[in-house]
Design a protein around this motif. Structure first.
Motif, PDB file in Angstrom:
ATOM      1  N   GLY A 149      44.527  42.415  40.984  1.00 51.42           N
ATOM      2  CA  GLY A 149      44.130  41.083  40.553  1.00 51.42           C
ATOM      3  C   GLY A 149      42.967  41.063  39.589  1.00 51.42           C
ATOM      4  N   GLU A 150      42.565  39.851  39.244  1.00 55.29           N
ATOM      5  CA  GLU A 150      41.497  39.651  38.269  1.00 55.29           C
ATOM      6  C   GLU A 150      40.126  39.890  38.892  1.00 55.29           C
ATOM      7  OE1 GLU A 150      41.044  35.506  37.041  1.00 55.29           O
ATOM      8  OE2 GLU A 150      42.263  34.910  38.767  1.00 55.29           O
ATOM      9  N   ALA A 176      44.133  29.356  43.702  1.00 53.95           N
ATOM     10  CA  ALA A 176      44.684  30.681  43.401  1.00 53.95           C
ATOM     11  C   ALA A 176      46.121  30.618  42.920  1.00 53.95           C
ATOM     12  CB  ALA A 176      44.602  31.573  44.648  1.00 53.95           C
ATOM     13  N   ARG A 212      47.543  32.247  39.687  1.00 51.98           N
ATOM     14  CA  ARG A 212      46.556  33.193  39.188  1.00 51.98           C
ATOM     15  C   ARG A 212      46.838  34.577  39.772  1.00 51.98           C
ATOM     16  NH1 ARG A 212      41.742  30.429  37.421  1.00 51.98           N
ATOM     17  NH2 ARG A 212      40.948  32.531  36.997  1.00 51.98           N
ATOM     18  N   ASP A 213      46.377  35.584  39.081  1.00 46.96           N
ATOM     19  CA  ASP A 213      46.472  36.956  39.592  1.00 46.96           C
ATOM     20  C   ASP A 213      45.275  37.157  40.505  1.00 46.96           C
ATOM     21  OD1 ASP A 213      47.189  39.572  40.009  1.00 46.96           O
ATOM     22  OD2 ASP A 213      46.423  40.299  38.088  1.00 46.96           O
ATOM     23  N   GLN A 214      45.350  36.593  41.700  1.00 45.83           N
ATOM     24  CA  GLN A 214      44.179  36.517  42.564  1.00 45.83           C
ATOM     25  C   GLN A 214      43.692  37.899  42.989  1.00 45.83           C
ATOM     26  OE1 GLN A 214      45.083  34.946  46.643  1.00 45.83           O
ATOM     27  NE2 GLN A 214      47.017  34.359  45.689  1.00 45.83           N
ATOM     28  N   TYR A 238      38.492  29.590  44.560  1.00 43.88           N
ATOM     29  CA  TYR A 238      38.290  29.311  43.148  1.00 43.88           C
ATOM     30  C   TYR A 238      37.411  28.078  42.974  1.00 43.88           C
ATOM     31  CZ  TYR A 238      41.590  32.840  41.548  1.00 43.88           C
ATOM     32  OH  TYR A 238      42.205  34.041  41.265  1.00 43.88           O
ATOM     33  N   GLY A 282      36.908  27.485  37.734  1.00 40.21           N
ATOM     34  CA  GLY A 282      38.052  28.362  37.517  1.00 40.21           C
ATOM     35  C   GLY A 282      37.806  29.811  37.870  1.00 40.21           C
ATOM     36  N   GLU A 283      36.561  30.177  38.207  1.00 39.51           N
ATOM     37  CA  GLU A 283      36.269  31.556  38.558  1.00 39.51           C
ATOM     38  C   GLU A 283      36.451  31.781  40.060  1.00 39.51           C
ATOM     39  OE1 GLU A 283      33.060  32.770  35.066  1.00 39.51           O
ATOM     40  OE2 GLU A 283      32.314  32.315  37.080  1.00 39.51           O
ATOM     41  N   PRO A 284      37.023  32.944  40.448  1.00 38.49           N
ATOM     42  CA  PRO A 284      37.196  33.246  41.875  1.00 38.49           C
ATOM     43  C   PRO A 284      35.944  33.846  42.485  1.00 38.49           C
ATOM     44  CG  PRO A 284      38.231  34.952  40.548  1.00 38.49           C
ATOM     45  CD  PRO A 284      37.674  33.950  39.579  1.00 38.49           C
TER      46      PRO A 284
END
Length: 400
Positions: free
Chosen positions: A40-41, A66, A69-71, A290, A305-307
C-alpha cells in the motif's frame, strides 16, 4: 504529505512480546512519522497516547476513506469494503447494533458460568493426561473457540479448520497470496453453508439472528451478513487464544507479579487490564484512518486524504500516560489502555474477552499449583511467524 522518504515499517522483526525499541524514541522526538508498510501507500504513524486516541475516536478520521485507495497494510489482501472494520457510522453503527446485544457486559456476565465450565473441563483433561501439557492446544485455543462456536451456533467439530482459516486471514508472510485466497474462500464457503442451514431451520443462536435481520428485516446485505459472520468467527476467538498464553508467558517471566496474583486472586480483573496494556499483541499498526480534513497531531499537519496508522503498542507504553510504563504492575489504576482499541471501532467483543481472560487466569492458577514452563522457555515455547498477531504456537507447561 511531506516528500521525506518514509521509513520501512514495522521497523524491526517481532521479538517475542517486546515492543519495538524505536517506539519510545519516536514518542519523544518524532511522534508522527512517515512509514511504508509492506503493502500500500505511505502513511503517517501516530505513536503518542493522545494522538492514537484522536485518530481512533475523532470523526475527522475515517475508515471508509480507504475505499478505492491502496491502503497501507501488513498483509497482501486489504480489508474488504463490506467488512465492519472498513465502515464509518452510520453504516458501521447499523451493523454493530445487529450483534452488539450479544456482547454487552450484562449479557456476557450471564455466560460466565458456561465459560467457567468449559475452562474447568479443559483443565480436567490436562490433569487426567498429566504434565507436561501444551497450553495453546490443550487450553488457550479450545476455550474461546468453544465459546464463540456456541454463541454463533457453529459445529464445534469443525474447529480444526478454524486455525488454518484464521491464520490465512491474519497472514503477513506465512501463506502465499494464492493460499490466502484459497483459505479465505473456504472460510466464506463454510459460512455460506451455515447460513443456508439456518434458512432451512432457524435455531436460537447469533447466526440465525443475522439471517433473520437479512431476510426478514432487510437490515444488511448478503455480503455484509457473510462478512460479519466471518469476522465474528475469526476475531471472536483468535485474539483471546493468543492472549491467554501471552499473559501466562509474561507472568512466568515476572515471578514477583505472578506470586502477587497467586497470593491475591482478587487482583485478576486489574491484572487482565494491565496485561492488555503491557502485551504488544499486534506486530505493527494496521487498519489506517484517512483524514477527512486537515488535522494537526503533535505539531504535524496531516492533510485531508492522508492515511494515519495508530500504534496501540506505542500508546500503551507512553510515558505521558503511565508512570514507568515498561514495568508490569498488576495493581496499576492509571489511564485506560487502548488494547481493545478506542472510539466507534472499540472491540465489540471486549466484554467477552475480559470474562474469558479472567476465568482463564483464575482456573490455571487455582487448579495447576506451581504452574511453570516445562523446561527452559527457549526450548518449550514456539512463536508465531508470518502473522499479524504475536504469541506462542506452542507452550509446554507443567505443575506440581
Amino acid at each position: 504529505m511531506t516528500t521525506a522518504e518514509p521509513r520501512p515499517y514495522p521497523f524491526t522483526p517481532p521479538d517475542r512480546l517486546e515492543p519495538d525499541p524505536q517506539l519510545s524514541t519516536l514518542r519523544a522526538r518524532q511522534p508522527l512519522v512517515r512509514v511504508q508498510l509492506p503493502y500500500g501507500e505511505p502513511a503517517w504513524l501516530a505513536t503518542r497516547y493522545e494522538d492514537v486516541r484522536t485518530v481512533l475516536g475523532d470523526p475527522r478520521f475515517s475508515r471508509a476513506g480507504a475505499a478505492g485507495r491502496d491502503q497501507p497494510r501488513l498483509r497482501p489482501h486489504p480489508t474488504p469494503p463490506d467488512n465492519i472494520l472498513s465502515l464509518d457510522p452510520p453504516d458501521h453503527t447499523r451493523l454493530r447494533r445487529l450483534v452488539a446485544k450479544a456482547f454487552t457486559t450484562r449479557r456476557v456476565e450471564r455466560l460466565r458460568p458456561r465459560v467457567q465450565r468449559i475452562a474447568d473441563e479443559l483443565v480436567d483433561s490436562m490433569l487426567t493426561q498429566g504434565p507436561p501439557a501444551d497450553l495453546v492446544e490443550d487450553f488457550a485455543l479450545p476455550l474461546p473457540i468453544t465459546v464463540i462456536c456456541e454463541l454463533l451456533g457453529v459445529p464445534l467439530h469443525d474447529r480444526a479448520d478454524f486455525r488454518t482459516w484464521s491464520d490465512a486471514v491474519l497472514s503477513t508472510t506465512k501463506f502465499t497470496p494464492e493460499q490466502i485466497r484459497d483459505n479465505v474462500g473456504k472460510l466464506r464457503g463454510y459460512v455460506r453453508d451455515l447460513i443456508a442451514q439456518r434458512r432451512r431451520t432457524a435455531t436460537d443462536d447469533l447466526l440465525s439472528g443475522l439471517v433473520a435481520a437479512r431476510d426478514d428485516e432487510d437490515r444488511l446485505s448478503e455480503d455484509e451478513m457473510l462478512s460479519l459472520a466471518e469476522t465474528l468467527l475469526v476475531a471472536g476467538h483468535e485474539t483471546t487464544a493468543s492472549q491467554i498464553p501471552n499473559f501466562v508467558y509474561v507472568l512466568l517471566t515476572h515471578p514477583d507479579q505472578l506470586e502477587r496474583l497467586r497470593a491475591d486472586p482478587g487482583l485478576v480483573p486489574l491484572a487482565v487490564e494491565e496485561l492488555m496494556r503491557y502485551v504488544p499483541l499486534g506486530v505493527g499498526a494496521s487498519i489506517p484512518r484517512y483524514a477527512l480534513e486537515d488535522v494537526e497531531l503533535s505539531g504535524v499537519l496531516v492533510r485531508a486524504g492522508e492515511p494515519v496508522l495508530a500504534s496501540l503498542n506505542s500508546a500503551n507504553r507512553d510515558e505521558s500516560a503511565y508512570t514507568d510504563p515498561d514495568r508490569l504492575d498488576l495493581t496499576r489504576q492509571q489511564a485506560s489502555h487502548v488494547g481493545f482499541g478506542h472510539g466507534a471501532h472499540h472491540c465489540l467483543g471486549a466484554p467477552l474477552a475480559r470474562v474469558e481472560l479472567q476465568i482463564a487466569l483464575r482456573v490455571l492458577l487455582r487448579r495447576l499449583p506451581g504452574l511453570r514452563f516445562a523446561e527452559d522457555p527457549d526450548a518449550c515455547v514456539e512463536w508465531k511467524q508470518g502473522l499479524s498477531l504475536s504469541g506462542p504456537t506452542r507452550m509446554s507447561i507443567t505443575w506440581d
